[in-house]
Write an enzyme that holds these catalytic residues in place. Structure first.
Site, PDB file in Angstrom:
ATOM      1  N   GLU A 161      -2.707  -3.120   5.058  1.00 30.62           N
ATOM      2  CA  GLU A 161      -3.256  -1.823   5.462  1.00 30.62           C
ATOM      3  C   GLU A 161      -2.273  -0.768   4.963  1.00 30.62           C
ATOM      4  O   GLU A 161      -1.238  -0.527   5.587  1.00 30.62           O
ATOM      5  CB  GLU A 161      -3.398  -1.752   6.999  1.00 30.62           C
ATOM      6  CG  GLU A 161      -4.261  -2.850   7.619  1.00 30.62           C
ATOM      7  CD  GLU A 161      -5.733  -2.741   7.249  1.00 30.62           C
ATOM      8  OE1 GLU A 161      -6.157  -1.671   6.777  1.00 30.62           O
ATOM      9  OE2 GLU A 161      -6.459  -3.732   7.417  1.00 30.62           O
ATOM     10  N   CYS A 201      -2.233   7.875   8.351  1.00 34.89           N
ATOM     11  CA  CYS A 201      -2.612   7.279   7.059  1.00 34.89           C
ATOM     12  C   CYS A 201      -3.912   7.867   6.523  1.00 34.89           C
ATOM     13  O   CYS A 201      -4.107   7.921   5.321  1.00 34.89           O
ATOM     14  CB  CYS A 201      -2.720   5.769   7.183  1.00 34.89           C
ATOM     15  SG  CYS A 201      -3.871   5.246   8.454  1.00 34.89           S
TER      16      CYS A 201
HETATM   17  P1  NAD Z   1       6.980   1.230   5.563  1.00 30.90           P
HETATM   18  O1  NAD Z   1       6.229   0.503   4.514  1.00 30.90           O
HETATM   19  O2  NAD Z   1       8.252   1.905   5.201  1.00 30.90           O
HETATM   20  O3  NAD Z   1       7.348   0.242   6.774  1.00 30.90           O
HETATM   21  C1  NAD Z   1       6.409  -0.592   7.412  1.00 30.90           C
HETATM   22  C2  NAD Z   1       7.131  -1.806   7.968  1.00 30.90           C
HETATM   23  O4  NAD Z   1       7.774  -2.519   6.915  1.00 30.90           O
HETATM   24  C3  NAD Z   1       8.207  -1.492   8.992  1.00 30.90           C
HETATM   25  O5  NAD Z   1       8.082  -2.369  10.096  1.00 30.90           O
HETATM   26  C4  NAD Z   1       9.500  -1.745   8.232  1.00 30.90           C
HETATM   27  O6  NAD Z   1      10.550  -2.213   9.060  1.00 30.90           O
HETATM   28  C5  NAD Z   1       9.129  -2.818   7.241  1.00 30.90           C
HETATM   29  N1  NAD Z   1       9.940  -2.742   6.025  1.00 30.90           N
HETATM   30  C6  NAD Z   1      10.567  -1.645   5.499  1.00 30.90           C
HETATM   31  N2  NAD Z   1      11.221  -1.971   4.362  1.00 30.90           N
HETATM   32  C7  NAD Z   1      11.009  -3.286   4.165  1.00 30.90           C
HETATM   33  C8  NAD Z   1      11.415  -4.207   3.144  1.00 30.90           C
HETATM   34  N3  NAD Z   1      12.160  -3.830   2.112  1.00 30.90           N
HETATM   35  N4  NAD Z   1      10.993  -5.469   3.242  1.00 30.90           N
HETATM   36  C9  NAD Z   1      10.211  -5.857   4.259  1.00 30.90           C
HETATM   37  N5  NAD Z   1       9.802  -5.032   5.252  1.00 30.90           N
HETATM   38  C10 NAD Z   1      10.201  -3.770   5.209  1.00 30.90           C
HETATM   39  O7  NAD Z   1       5.930   2.233   6.170  1.00 30.90           O
HETATM   40  P2  NAD Z   1       6.159   3.352   7.267  1.00 30.90           P
HETATM   41  O8  NAD Z   1       7.059   4.393   6.704  1.00 30.90           O
HETATM   42  O9  NAD Z   1       6.516   2.747   8.559  1.00 30.90           O
HETATM   43  O10 NAD Z   1       4.664   3.924   7.396  1.00 30.90           O
HETATM   44  C11 NAD Z   1       4.170   4.885   6.524  1.00 30.90           C
HETATM   45  C12 NAD Z   1       3.186   4.305   5.527  1.00 30.90           C
HETATM   46  O11 NAD Z   1       2.267   3.462   6.182  1.00 30.90           O
HETATM   47  C13 NAD Z   1       2.342   5.374   4.857  1.00 30.90           C
HETATM   48  O12 NAD Z   1       2.193   5.064   3.500  1.00 30.90           O
HETATM   49  C14 NAD Z   1       0.996   5.267   5.561  1.00 30.90           C
HETATM   50  O13 NAD Z   1      -0.096   5.728   4.826  1.00 30.90           O
HETATM   51  C15 NAD Z   1       0.930   3.811   5.815  1.00 30.90           C
HETATM   52  N6  NAD Z   1       0.039   3.541   6.932  1.00 30.90           N
HETATM   53  C16 NAD Z   1      -1.130   2.883   6.697  1.00 30.90           C
HETATM   54  C17 NAD Z   1      -1.998   2.663   7.747  1.00 30.90           C
HETATM   55  C18 NAD Z   1      -3.308   1.944   7.581  1.00 30.90           C
HETATM   56  O14 NAD Z   1      -3.898   1.561   8.580  1.00 30.90           O
HETATM   57  N7  NAD Z   1      -3.797   1.730   6.376  1.00 30.90           N
HETATM   58  C19 NAD Z   1      -1.668   3.115   9.009  1.00 30.90           C
HETATM   59  C20 NAD Z   1      -0.469   3.772   9.191  1.00 30.90           C
HETATM   60  C21 NAD Z   1       0.385   3.971   8.144  1.00 30.90           C
END
Ligand code: NAD
Length: 478
Positions: A220, A254
């Site tokens: 997602e 998002c």
């Molecule tokens: P992110 O991708 O930075 O982090 C998401 C998760 O991944 C966190 O739990 C984080 O700890 C983990 N993570 C971070 N770096 C990692 C790595 N190198 N390896 C493995 N795991 C890692 O996202 P965010 O900043 O928390 O959220 C923002 C993004 O999420 C935006 O792009 C937004 O559009 C998207 N989003 C999508 C939805 C949806 O339903 N489609 C909903 C909310 C947010």
């Protein structure tokens, strides 16, 4: 990004947690529907009995207003859990597909079985709903789950680590808190399914890790969700509904309207309508200390959002102010934005709304069609012709006509991305489907044997003739 003072789960505990939930899965504990129903209702109770604690946590981490927290994060979990508990029996029923007469005695069935232990990784912007909405599906499908909340909302993550073992079966559901190192360790393990919500960049890392064990994944992700305003629509209403979507969680959503494409013929009146709505939404300065306007989640994101406003070549017509000490950025509307502007590169994920002037709806559709598939396309129009153009010429996770954000309230349609915005829609029964393997079953009766003579070696001219009849059927005229 490391963001906080959250107590991370010691790395040495992760294998123990994994072993515990895996053992529970193998023992079949999570399979009976009565068990799943109980856990789902416990999840609803966990939310309802801790509304204030959760609202407080969201206020501390995101400055989210209580009404917004309960309406958009807690209520859907309470209702979704109850709905899943009540629908479970029907969802889980073995399917009996219609079969051809010659196979009617084979007891052809599709059984629903849990995929296995789930790893659920969630983001910070809607940390409650984007964790527990997925969990509803996992519980309903009979899958134990390890939850990895975002470290960027530390108060919420700590509340989850505290509440989950109090309400849900600790042998099957666990929270691992941490950042990159902890997540990497989790991703190195073998899962029945990985459910990830977050950025496209990290989504790629997750999908790559999953490939090692050919683990099914749901991604997602995000992206730039456009809004197209057609000249036939009430411009004041469009402006109001677009800004309504943009102010949710200060644009850190998002499915936030990312940018607006407006035909030249109505560009000026639309901008005037935006100004009017802005004045009604913000009768006082959103940066006042008393204001309930939420915060940007942390310093790195604050600097990113502020930097975008400083870099744009567009015309900042509303907002354009910030408060470094409280990480607040006023909702900022930028007019005359060109397609090569810094605001048009990445998902904005903050309180900035660029307005792009286009020749007409056709040009707007072309711009959207030329970009990666977004999570959603919003369009304001009463015209069927416009609807068809967008349906036929573009692609996206969801397509919403005449409002923003309300697709999240419709749990009868799958919510999810397409292409670069991810894959695997969920909500309602689709959440259950994500974590369920449809296991085909047949029982071929011994009495079939007389009909099988020709399938066995050695083949003959006669067996060839009989057994290849299927290849010579009459193909219908087109
Ligand atoms: P992110 O991708 O930075 O982090 C998401 C998760 O991944 C966190 O739990 C984080 O700890 C983990 N993570 C971070 N770096 C990692 C790595 N190198 N390896 C493995 N795991 C890692 O996202 P965010 O900043 O928390 O959220 C923002 C993004 O999420 C935006 O792009 C937004 O559009 C998207 N989003 C999508 C939805 C949806 O339903 N489609 C909903 C909310 C947010």
């Amino acid at each position: 990004m490391s963001c906080n003072n959250l107590q991370y789960t010691p790395l040495s505990e992760i294998p123990e947690i994994y072993a515990r939930v895996t053992k529970t899965f193998k023992a079949g504990t999570t399979r009976p529907l009565s068990y799943r129903r109980h856990q789902l209702l416990q999840l609803a109770r966990m939310m309802q009995e801790n509304i204030v604690t959760i609202e407080d946590a969201l206020l501390a981490d995101l400055g989210k207003q209580r009404q917004e927290s309960t309406v958009t994060e807690l209520t859907p979990i309470i209702q979704g859990s109850i709905n899943a508990a009540e629908s479970l029996e029907e969802w889980a029923k073995p399917e009996k597909p219609k079969v051809e007469a010659w196979r009617s005695s084979w007891d052809t069935t599709i059984y629903h079985v849990p995929k296995g232990v789930v790893l659920l990784i969630s983001p910070w912007n809607y940390p409650i709903i984007l964790t527990f909405l997925g969990l509803i599906g996992a519980i309903a499908a009979g899958c134990p789950t390890v939850i990895k909340p975002s470290e960027c909302t530390p108060t919420v993550a700590a509340v989850m680590a505290d509440l989950v073992p109090k309400y849900l079966d600790p042998a099957a559901y666990a929270v691992v808190n941490g950042a990159v190192e902890e997540t990497k360790m989790l991703l190195d393990l073998q899962w029945g399914h990985i459910f990830f919500t977050g950025s496209t960049r990290i989504g790629r890392i997750v999908a790559t890790a999953a490939a090692k064990y050919v683990t099914p994944v749901t991604l997602e992700l995000g992206g730039k969700s456009p809004v197209i305003v057609s000249p036939d629509y009430d411009l004041e209403l469009a402006a109001k509904r677009i800004l309504y979507g943009k102010v949710q969680n200060v644009g850190q959503l998002c499915v936030s309207p990312d940018y607006v494409l407006v035909p030249r013929s109505v560009y000026k009146p639309f901008v005037e309508a935006l100004k009017k709505t802005y004045a009604s939404f913000f009768p006082t300065d959103p940066l006042d200390k008393e204001s309930k306007w939420g915060k940007i989640v942390n310093e790195p994101n604050y600097r990113r959002v502020k930097g975008l406003i400083e870099e744009t070549k567009g015309d900042v017509i509303l907002g354009g102010k910030w408060d470094d000490t409280r990480l607040r950025v006023a909702l900022t509307v930028v007019s005359e934005v060109k397609l090569n502007d810094p605001l048009m590169e990445e998902e904005l994920f903050g309180p900035i709304l660029p307005i792009v002037e286009v020749e007409d709806v056709d040009e707007a559709v072309q711009i959207v069609a030329d970009r990666p598939y977004p999570l959603v396309i919003y369009t304001f129009s009463n015209s069927n012709e416009v609807k068809e153009k967008i349906t036929n010429r573009t692609n996206s996770g969801t397509f919403v006509f005449n409002d923003t954000q309300m697709q999240l309230a419709v749990h009868e349609i799958p919510f999810g991305g397409h292409g670069e915005s991810g894959y695997g829609g969920y909500m309602g029964k689709d959440s259950y489907n994500i974590f369920t393997h449809r296991r085909g079953y047949i029982n071929v009766p011994t009495e079939m044997e007389p009909f099988y003579a020709y399938r066995y070696l050695p083949y003959s001219e006669e067996s060839y003739k009989v057994m290849t009849q299927g290849a010579r059927v009459k193909i219908p005229e087109a």
